[in-house]
Design a protein around this motif. Structure first.
Motif, PDB file in Angstrom:
ATOM      1  N   MET A 115       0.830  -1.212   0.000  1.00 51.79           N
ATOM      2  CA  MET A 115       0.000   0.000   0.000  1.00 51.79           C
ATOM      3  C   MET A 115       0.859   1.254   0.000  1.00 51.79           C
ATOM      4  O   MET A 115       0.548   2.237  -0.704  1.00 51.79           O
ATOM      5  N   ASN A 116       1.942   1.247   0.789  1.00 50.99           N
ATOM      6  CA  ASN A 116       2.832   2.414   0.806  1.00 50.99           C
ATOM      7  C   ASN A 116       3.501   2.623  -0.549  1.00 50.99           C
ATOM      8  O   ASN A 116       3.669   3.766  -0.999  1.00 50.99           O
ATOM      9  N   PHE A 117       3.867   1.533  -1.196  1.00 52.61           N
ATOM     10  CA  PHE A 117       4.471   1.641  -2.532  1.00 52.61           C
ATOM     11  C   PHE A 117       3.481   2.266  -3.508  1.00 52.61           C
ATOM     12  O   PHE A 117       3.830   3.162  -4.293  1.00 52.61           O
ATOM     13  N   HIS A 118       2.216   1.801  -3.462  1.00 54.24           N
ATOM     14  CA  HIS A 118       1.202   2.341  -4.370  1.00 54.24           C
ATOM     15  C   HIS A 118       0.921   3.811  -4.081  1.00 54.24           C
ATOM     16  O   HIS A 118       0.658   4.598  -5.002  1.00 54.24           O
ATOM     17  N   GLU A 119       0.965   4.178  -2.798  1.00 56.96           N
ATOM     18  CA  GLU A 119       0.728   5.572  -2.438  1.00 56.96           C
ATOM     19  C   GLU A 119       1.848   6.469  -2.949  1.00 56.96           C
ATOM     20  O   GLU A 119       1.600   7.566  -3.476  1.00 56.96           O
ATOM     21  N   SER A 122       1.607   6.983  -6.697  1.00 58.62           N
ATOM     22  CA  SER A 122       0.317   7.523  -7.154  1.00 58.62           C
ATOM     23  C   SER A 122      -0.407   6.529  -8.057  1.00 58.62           C
ATOM     24  O   SER A 122      -0.857   6.866  -9.159  1.00 58.62           O
ATOM     25  N   MET A 123      -0.522   5.281  -7.581  1.00 56.46           N
ATOM     26  CA  MET A 123      -1.141   4.240  -8.387  1.00 56.46           C
ATOM     27  C   MET A 123      -2.621   4.528  -8.643  1.00 56.46           C
ATOM     28  O   MET A 123      -3.141   4.244  -9.727  1.00 56.46           O
ATOM     29  N   GLN A 124      -3.313   5.097  -7.652  1.00 50.61           N
ATOM     30  CA  GLN A 124      -4.727   5.398  -7.852  1.00 50.61           C
ATOM     31  C   GLN A 124      -4.917   6.421  -8.960  1.00 50.61           C
ATOM     32  O   GLN A 124      -5.816   6.291  -9.800  1.00 50.61           O
ATOM     33  N   THR A 125      -4.081   7.451  -8.984  1.00 48.99           N
ATOM     34  CA  THR A 125      -4.145   8.446 -10.058  1.00 48.99           C
ATOM     35  C   THR A 125      -3.885   7.802 -11.406  1.00 48.99           C
ATOM     36  O   THR A 125      -4.535   8.137 -12.414  1.00 48.99           O
ATOM     37  N   MET A 126      -2.933   6.873 -11.445  1.00 50.56           N
ATOM     38  CA  MET A 126      -2.636   6.172 -12.684  1.00 50.56           C
ATOM     39  C   MET A 126      -3.842   5.358 -13.163  1.00 50.56           C
ATOM     40  O   MET A 126      -4.177   5.361 -14.353  1.00 50.56           O
ATOM     41  N   HIS A 127      -4.523   4.685 -12.225  1.00 51.59           N
ATOM     42  CA  HIS A 127      -5.712   3.919 -12.593  1.00 51.59           C
ATOM     43  C   HIS A 127      -6.823   4.841 -13.116  1.00 51.59           C
ATOM     44  O   HIS A 127      -7.547   4.476 -14.055  1.00 51.59           O
ATOM     45  N   GLN A 128      -6.961   6.001 -12.486  1.00 54.22           N
ATOM     46  CA  GLN A 128      -7.964   6.959 -12.961  1.00 54.22           C
ATOM     47  C   GLN A 128      -7.650   7.418 -14.381  1.00 54.22           C
ATOM     48  O   GLN A 128      -8.569   7.557 -15.206  1.00 54.22           O
ATOM     49  N   LYS A 129      -6.384   7.636 -14.689  1.00 49.32           N
ATOM     50  CA  LYS A 129      -6.005   8.045 -16.033  1.00 49.32           C
ATOM     51  C   LYS A 129      -6.242   6.927 -17.046  1.00 49.32           C
ATOM     52  O   LYS A 129      -6.679   7.180 -18.172  1.00 49.32           O
ATOM     53  N   PRO A 142     -12.097   3.752 -10.037  1.00 50.85           N
ATOM     54  CA  PRO A 142     -12.240   2.895 -11.232  1.00 50.85           C
ATOM     55  C   PRO A 142     -12.033   1.415 -10.899  1.00 50.85           C
ATOM     56  O   PRO A 142     -10.988   0.828 -11.175  1.00 50.85           O
ATOM     57  N   PHE A 143     -13.057   0.796 -10.289  1.00 53.14           N
ATOM     58  CA  PHE A 143     -12.927  -0.599  -9.868  1.00 53.14           C
ATOM     59  C   PHE A 143     -12.681  -1.543 -11.040  1.00 53.14           C
ATOM     60  O   PHE A 143     -12.064  -2.596 -10.877  1.00 53.14           O
ATOM     61  N   ILE A 144     -13.171  -1.161 -12.226  1.00 60.47           N
ATOM     62  CA  ILE A 144     -12.989  -2.015 -13.390  1.00 60.47           C
ATOM     63  C   ILE A 144     -11.506  -2.155 -13.748  1.00 60.47           C
ATOM     64  O   ILE A 144     -11.096  -3.102 -14.421  1.00 60.47           O
ATOM     65  N   PRO A 148      -9.018  -6.038 -11.542  1.00 60.02           N
ATOM     66  CA  PRO A 148      -8.106  -6.903 -12.326  1.00 60.02           C
ATOM     67  C   PRO A 148      -6.636  -6.695 -11.960  1.00 60.02           C
ATOM     68  O   PRO A 148      -5.849  -7.648 -11.951  1.00 60.02           O
ATOM     69  N   TYR A 149      -6.285  -5.443 -11.635  1.00 58.17           N
ATOM     70  CA  TYR A 149      -4.893  -5.173 -11.242  1.00 58.17           C
ATOM     71  C   TYR A 149      -4.540  -5.917  -9.951  1.00 58.17           C
ATOM     72  O   TYR A 149      -3.462  -6.514  -9.838  1.00 58.17           O
ATOM     73  N   SER A 150      -5.451  -5.897  -8.972  1.00 50.91           N
ATOM     74  CA  SER A 150      -5.195  -6.584  -7.702  1.00 50.91           C
ATOM     75  C   SER A 150      -5.088  -8.089  -7.901  1.00 50.91           C
ATOM     76  O   SER A 150      -4.201  -8.740  -7.324  1.00 50.91           O
ATOM     77  N   LEU A 151      -5.983  -8.653  -8.722  1.00 53.69           N
ATOM     78  CA  LEU A 151      -5.917 -10.092  -9.004  1.00 53.69           C
ATOM     79  C   LEU A 151      -4.625 -10.439  -9.741  1.00 53.69           C
ATOM     80  O   LEU A 151      -3.981 -11.457  -9.455  1.00 53.69           O
ATOM     81  N   GLY A 152      -4.250  -9.593 -10.675  1.00 56.13           N
ATOM     82  CA  GLY A 152      -3.004  -9.824 -11.422  1.00 56.13           C
ATOM     83  C   GLY A 152      -1.776  -9.719 -10.543  1.00 56.13           C
ATOM     84  O   GLY A 152      -0.793 -10.448 -10.734  1.00 56.13           O
ATOM     85  N   LEU A 153      -1.837  -8.829  -9.548  1.00 59.18           N
ATOM     86  CA  LEU A 153      -0.710  -8.693  -8.615  1.00 59.18           C
ATOM     87  C   LEU A 153      -0.514  -9.979  -7.821  1.00 59.18           C
ATOM     88  O   LEU A 153       0.613 -10.469  -7.670  1.00 59.18           O
ATOM     89  N   GLY A 154      -1.627 -10.551  -7.328  1.00 64.20           N
ATOM     90  CA  GLY A 154      -1.528 -11.811  -6.589  1.00 64.20           C
ATOM     91  C   GLY A 154      -1.063 -12.956  -7.475  1.00 64.20           C
ATOM     92  O   GLY A 154      -0.224 -13.771  -7.069  1.00 64.20           O
TER      93      GLY A 154
END
Length: 206
Positions: A115-119, A122-129, A142-144, A148-154
């Protein structure tokens, strides 16, 4: 030749404290039939007196013990010239609550690190873009994209470590296993260079 003995010493062995090590335990040996009792030759004893974790047994110590029994034997050494013995003590089984505690600490710690890495990136901003590029609309959640990103990470972590719980996905070693192998090689080299013992201290006259 009829009196030739071939020895191939093993690189590393794990033994219990106080164990007696025979020649057949720490090497592959080919001997003439009349020398078959050589397999039971004791090369290490008194290991209960060992205070440190490692003993390095050099092939010259083994040759000397063989020569003391068969002076006329010709000895051919194949492979490693020393064997590293790791002395282990009997371990008590850790309580189940301790295992659960360690598991929780690792789980929470790794989750916070991600979570700290994503913060920071700015991963959330990237997903919004990415969502805006795909749909032309702005969306603060943008859950869509995020699901998939979270599932792909695992899935990526599973493929990286090549394990799903205790099951190996394929026979190829994972990067972690390669690093552990390299670490073990460096550790063995360090032990040989810095902890070479006089193994006769732990030998007897067998």
């Amino acid at each position: 030749m009829e009196n030739t003995i071939y020895i191939q010493m093993k690189h590393r062995l794990t033994i219990k404290k106080g164990a007696i090590v025979r020649l057949s335990d720490m090497a592959q040996v080919i001997v003439p039939e009349e020398m078959s009792n050589l397999q039971e030759l004791v090369v290490l004893s008194n290991t209960s007196e060992v205070e440190k974790k490692f003993i390095v047994l050099d092939v010259m110590n083994v040759i000397n013990k063989i020569k003391s029994r068969y002076p006329d034997a010709e000895i051919q050494v194949i492979g490693p010239s020393e064997t590293i013995f790791e002395i282990v003590k009997k371990r008590k089984t850790a309580p189940s609550f301790l295992f659960v505690l360690v598991w929780l600490l690792l789980f929470v710690g790794s989750g916070m690190a991600i979570m700290n890495f994503h913060e920071e990136t700015s991963m959330q901003t990237m997903h919004q873009k990415i969502y805006w590029m795909m749909t032309g609309k702005m969306n603060s959640t943008p859950f869509i994209v995020q699901i998939p990103y979270s599932l792909g990470l695992g899935l990526g972590m599973i493929l990286f470590f090549n394990h799903l719980f205790k099951k190996r996905i394929n026979q190829e070693p994972s990067p972690l296993e390669i690093e552990m192998f390299n670490y073990q090689q460096d550790l063995d080299q360090y032990v040989v260079l810095n902890k070479h013992k006089e193994s006769t201290k732990y030998s007897d006259d067998h």
